[in-house]
Design a protein around this motif. Structure first.
Motif, PDB file in Angstrom:
ATOM      1  N   VAL A   7      47.400  84.017   9.786  1.00  0.00           N
ATOM      2  CA  VAL A   7      47.865  83.779   8.422  1.00  0.00           C
ATOM      3  C   VAL A   7      46.905  82.813   7.705  1.00  0.00           C
ATOM      4  CG1 VAL A   7      49.728  82.776   7.031  1.00  0.00           C
ATOM      5  CG2 VAL A   7      50.279  84.337   8.911  1.00  0.00           C
ATOM      6  N   LEU A   8      46.535  81.732   8.370  1.00  0.00           N
ATOM      7  CA  LEU A   8      45.590  80.775   7.771  1.00  0.00           C
ATOM      8  C   LEU A   8      44.228  81.420   7.536  1.00  0.00           C
ATOM      9  CD1 LEU A   8      46.428  77.557   9.811  1.00  0.00           C
ATOM     10  CD2 LEU A   8      46.982  78.032   7.418  1.00  0.00           C
ATOM     11  N   SER A   9      43.779  82.215   8.483  1.00  0.00           N
ATOM     12  CA  SER A   9      42.507  82.919   8.339  1.00  0.00           C
ATOM     13  C   SER A   9      42.519  83.810   7.107  1.00  0.00           C
ATOM     14  CB  SER A   9      42.233  83.754   9.599  1.00  0.00           C
ATOM     15  OG  SER A   9      41.100  84.569   9.427  1.00  0.00           O
ATOM     16  N   CYS A  10      43.577  84.570   6.941  1.00  0.00           N
ATOM     17  CA  CYS A  10      43.682  85.473   5.792  1.00  0.00           C
ATOM     18  C   CYS A  10      43.751  84.708   4.476  1.00  0.00           C
ATOM     19  CB  CYS A  10      44.910  86.374   5.933  1.00  0.00           C
ATOM     20  SG  CYS A  10      44.747  87.621   7.218  1.00  0.00           S
ATOM     21  N   VAL A  11      44.493  83.617   4.453  1.00  0.00           N
ATOM     22  CA  VAL A  11      44.601  82.827   3.228  1.00  0.00           C
ATOM     23  C   VAL A  11      43.235  82.264   2.838  1.00  0.00           C
ATOM     24  CG1 VAL A  11      45.573  80.705   2.232  1.00  0.00           C
ATOM     25  CG2 VAL A  11      47.057  82.316   3.447  1.00  0.00           C
ATOM     26  N   LEU A  12      42.496  81.727   3.803  1.00  0.00           N
ATOM     27  CA  LEU A  12      41.157  81.220   3.498  1.00  0.00           C
ATOM     28  C   LEU A  12      40.241  82.335   3.016  1.00  0.00           C
ATOM     29  CD1 LEU A  12      40.538  78.698   6.419  1.00  0.00           C
ATOM     30  CD2 LEU A  12      40.896  78.168   4.004  1.00  0.00           C
ATOM     31  N   ALA A  13      40.313  83.488   3.667  1.00  0.00           N
ATOM     32  CA  ALA A  13      39.490  84.627   3.266  1.00  0.00           C
ATOM     33  C   ALA A  13      39.816  85.067   1.840  1.00  0.00           C
ATOM     34  CB  ALA A  13      39.687  85.783   4.250  1.00  0.00           C
ATOM     35  N   ILE A  14      41.094  85.121   1.527  1.00  0.00           N
ATOM     36  CA  ILE A  14      41.515  85.514   0.175  1.00  0.00           C
ATOM     37  C   ILE A  14      41.068  84.466  -0.844  1.00  0.00           C
ATOM     38  CG2 ILE A  14      43.532  85.871  -1.312  1.00  0.00           C
ATOM     39  CD1 ILE A  14      44.887  87.080   1.295  1.00  0.00           C
ATOM     40  N   LEU A  15      41.150  83.201  -0.472  1.00  0.00           N
ATOM     41  CA  LEU A  15      40.716  82.145  -1.394  1.00  0.00           C
ATOM     42  C   LEU A  15      39.221  82.227  -1.681  1.00  0.00           C
ATOM     43  CD1 LEU A  15      42.783  79.057  -0.178  1.00  0.00           C
ATOM     44  CD2 LEU A  15      43.046  80.327  -2.319  1.00  0.00           C
ATOM     45  N   VAL A  16      38.403  82.401  -0.641  1.00  0.00           N
ATOM     46  CA  VAL A  16      36.957  82.405  -0.868  1.00  0.00           C
ATOM     47  C   VAL A  16      36.498  83.702  -1.528  1.00  0.00           C
ATOM     48  CG1 VAL A  16      36.159  83.258   1.385  1.00  0.00           C
ATOM     49  CG2 VAL A  16      34.729  81.722   0.086  1.00  0.00           C
ATOM     50  N   TRP A  17      36.993  84.852  -1.054  1.00  0.00           N
ATOM     51  CA  TRP A  17      36.486  86.117  -1.582  1.00  0.00           C
ATOM     52  C   TRP A  17      37.262  86.590  -2.812  1.00  0.00           C
ATOM     53  CZ3 TRP A  17      36.739  87.210   4.160  1.00  0.00           C
ATOM     54  CH2 TRP A  17      35.565  86.768   4.776  1.00  0.00           C
ATOM     55  N   GLY A  18      38.573  86.398  -2.809  1.00  0.00           N
ATOM     56  CA  GLY A  18      39.375  86.814  -3.955  1.00  0.00           C
ATOM     57  C   GLY A  18      39.287  85.822  -5.097  1.00  0.00           C
ATOM     58  N   VAL A  19      39.660  84.583  -4.815  1.00  0.00           N
ATOM     59  CA  VAL A  19      39.647  83.561  -5.867  1.00  0.00           C
ATOM     60  C   VAL A  19      38.214  83.125  -6.171  1.00  0.00           C
ATOM     61  CG1 VAL A  19      40.425  81.244  -6.517  1.00  0.00           C
ATOM     62  CG2 VAL A  19      41.977  82.775  -5.303  1.00  0.00           C
ATOM     63  N   GLY A  20      37.421  82.849  -5.127  1.00  0.00           N
ATOM     64  CA  GLY A  20      36.070  82.350  -5.334  1.00  0.00           C
ATOM     65  C   GLY A  20      35.132  83.358  -5.982  1.00  0.00           C
ATOM     66  N   PHE A  21      35.016  84.529  -5.347  1.00  0.00           N
ATOM     67  CA  PHE A  21      34.049  85.516  -5.839  1.00  0.00           C
ATOM     68  C   PHE A  21      34.597  86.339  -7.002  1.00  0.00           C
ATOM     69  CE2 PHE A  21      32.169  84.289  -1.956  1.00  0.00           C
ATOM     70  CZ  PHE A  21      30.861  84.714  -1.919  1.00  0.00           C
ATOM     71  N   ALA A  22      35.786  86.889  -6.847  1.00  0.00           N
ATOM     72  CA  ALA A  22      36.305  87.785  -7.885  1.00  0.00           C
ATOM     73  C   ALA A  22      36.748  87.028  -9.131  1.00  0.00           C
ATOM     74  CB  ALA A  22      37.460  88.621  -7.329  1.00  0.00           C
ATOM     75  N   VAL A  23      37.386  85.877  -8.958  1.00  0.00           N
ATOM     76  CA  VAL A  23      37.923  85.164 -10.117  1.00  0.00           C
ATOM     77  C   VAL A  23      36.944  84.116 -10.659  1.00  0.00           C
ATOM     78  CG1 VAL A  23      39.809  83.708 -10.963  1.00  0.00           C
ATOM     79  CG2 VAL A  23      40.301  85.573  -9.373  1.00  0.00           C
ATOM     80  N   ILE A  24      36.566  83.141  -9.836  1.00  0.00           N
ATOM     81  CA  ILE A  24      35.720  82.057 -10.345  1.00  0.00           C
ATOM     82  C   ILE A  24      34.312  82.563 -10.680  1.00  0.00           C
ATOM     83  CG2 ILE A  24      34.664  79.824  -9.814  1.00  0.00           C
ATOM     84  CD1 ILE A  24      37.238  79.212  -8.175  1.00  0.00           C
ATOM     85  N   ALA A  25      33.657  83.217  -9.710  1.00  0.00           N
ATOM     86  CA  ALA A  25      32.314  83.753 -10.002  1.00  0.00           C
ATOM     87  C   ALA A  25      32.416  84.848 -11.063  1.00  0.00           C
ATOM     88  CB  ALA A  25      31.666  84.298  -8.737  1.00  0.00           C
ATOM     89  N   GLY A  26      33.425  85.693 -10.917  1.00  0.00           N
ATOM     90  CA  GLY A  26      33.549  86.835 -11.816  1.00  0.00           C
ATOM     91  C   GLY A  26      33.883  86.473 -13.236  1.00  0.00           C
ATOM     92  N   ASP A  27      34.845  85.579 -13.434  1.00  0.00           N
ATOM     93  CA  ASP A  27      35.272  85.271 -14.799  1.00  0.00           C
ATOM     94  C   ASP A  27      34.785  83.921 -15.308  1.00  0.00           C
ATOM     95  OD1 ASP A  27      36.467  87.629 -15.487  1.00  0.00           O
ATOM     96  OD2 ASP A  27      38.427  87.067 -14.745  1.00  0.00           O
ATOM     97  N   TYR A  28      34.825  82.886 -14.493  1.00  0.00           N
ATOM     98  CA  TYR A  28      34.354  81.595 -14.995  1.00  0.00           C
ATOM     99  C   TYR A  28      32.838  81.620 -15.210  1.00  0.00           C
ATOM    100  CZ  TYR A  28      33.787  76.624 -15.734  1.00  0.00           C
ATOM    101  OH  TYR A  28      33.470  75.403 -16.281  1.00  0.00           O
ATOM    102  N   PHE A  29      32.109  82.137 -14.214  1.00  0.00           N
ATOM    103  CA  PHE A  29      30.651  82.218 -14.345  1.00  0.00           C
ATOM    104  C   PHE A  29      30.188  83.577 -14.875  1.00  0.00           C
ATOM    105  CE2 PHE A  29      31.097  78.686 -11.326  1.00  0.00           C
ATOM    106  CZ  PHE A  29      30.355  77.729 -11.995  1.00  0.00           C
ATOM    107  N   LEU A  30      31.128  84.387 -15.332  1.00  0.00           N
ATOM    108  CA  LEU A  30      30.871  85.635 -16.052  1.00  0.00           C
ATOM    109  C   LEU A  30      30.022  86.657 -15.297  1.00  0.00           C
ATOM    110  CD1 LEU A  30      30.278  84.111 -19.598  1.00  0.00           C
ATOM    111  CD2 LEU A  30      32.413  84.987 -18.644  1.00  0.00           C
ATOM    112  N   ALA A  31      30.222  86.755 -13.991  1.00  0.00           N
ATOM    113  CA  ALA A  31      29.483  87.754 -13.211  1.00  0.00           C
ATOM    114  C   ALA A  31      29.784  89.162 -13.706  1.00  0.00           C
ATOM    115  CB  ALA A  31      29.818  87.623 -11.725  1.00  0.00           C
ATOM    116  N   TRP A  32      30.920  89.359 -14.325  1.00  0.00           N
ATOM    117  CA  TRP A  32      31.255  90.688 -14.843  1.00  0.00           C
ATOM    118  C   TRP A  32      30.304  91.106 -15.964  1.00  0.00           C
ATOM    119  CZ3 TRP A  32      32.475  91.416 -19.948  1.00  0.00           C
ATOM    120  CH2 TRP A  32      32.838  90.280 -20.682  1.00  0.00           C
ATOM    121  N   GLN A  33      29.590  90.149 -16.554  1.00  0.00           N
ATOM    122  CA  GLN A  33      28.642  90.474 -17.617  1.00  0.00           C
ATOM    123  C   GLN A  33      27.257  90.847 -17.073  1.00  0.00           C
ATOM    124  OE1 GLN A  33      28.332  87.322 -20.513  1.00  0.00           O
ATOM    125  NE2 GLN A  33      30.458  87.540 -21.169  1.00  0.00           N
TER     126      GLN A  33
END
Length: 167
Positions: free
Chosen positions: A111-137
């Motif tokens: 459970v902890l492994s999955c939560v960390l994975a979701i935080l780094v890849w989901g929140v970190g890459f998809a949300v923060i990199a994707g929207d805050y740093f505008l990777a979608w552009q």
């Protein structure tokens, strides 16, 4: 094989997602750390591949050390997810034929492994990199967000399976 064993085996096999991705990320990030920092992380943080709108790019980070710091944090979280996943696989295999309580308790590091994975890849890459740093552009690729989601979704599904599984 009984239904109970089949479900338990499924959980163990699904644990390979955060485990292998975390451990392979450690290998990849450490073997090419400076290149990854320079050619992947730094351009993302500096927002050099965006539309260049000053109302958005004010949040760019151009410090030469920032890419190294961010990559070190990413690598640490990915590695921890991988190690927790590996620990969970050993615990789950040990508890495979044990009581439901023993198998349930063995799922904790997963459970902890999955939560960390979701935080780094989901929140970190998809949300923060994707929207805050505008990777979608990105003019050339959407790999940051898509890659983050490709990694996060199986880990999210593994988390759901591990949490809802009751015997």
């Amino acid at each position: 094989m009984s239904y109970k064993q089949t479900v338990r085996l499924s959980i163990i096999l699904m644990a390979l997602f955060p485990t292998l991705w975390g451990l392979f990320s450690f290998m990849n990030n450490t073997s090419g750390f400076s290149g990854t920092a320079q050619y992947a992380v730094a351009p993302l943080l500096s927002m050099s591949d965006t539309y260049g709108n000053p109302a958005q790019t004010w949040r760019a980070i151009t410090s030469p050390m920032a890419a190294n710091i961010f990559l070190a944090i990413i690598t640490a979280i990915e590695t921890l997810a991988g190690l927790l996943g590996l620990w969970s696989i050993f615990k789950l295999l040990k508890a495979f034929k044990d009581t439901p309580k023993a198998f349930e308790d063995a799922k904790s590091p997963l459970v902890l492994s999955c939560v960390l994975a979701i935080l780094v890849w989901g929140v970190g890459f998809a949300v923060i990199a994707g929207d805050y740093f505008l990777a979608w552009q990105s003019k050339t690729t959407l790999a940051t967000q898509i890659g983050g989601l490709i990694y996060a979704i199986p880990c999210f599904l593994t988390l759901i399976l591990a949490v809802i599984h009751k015997e």
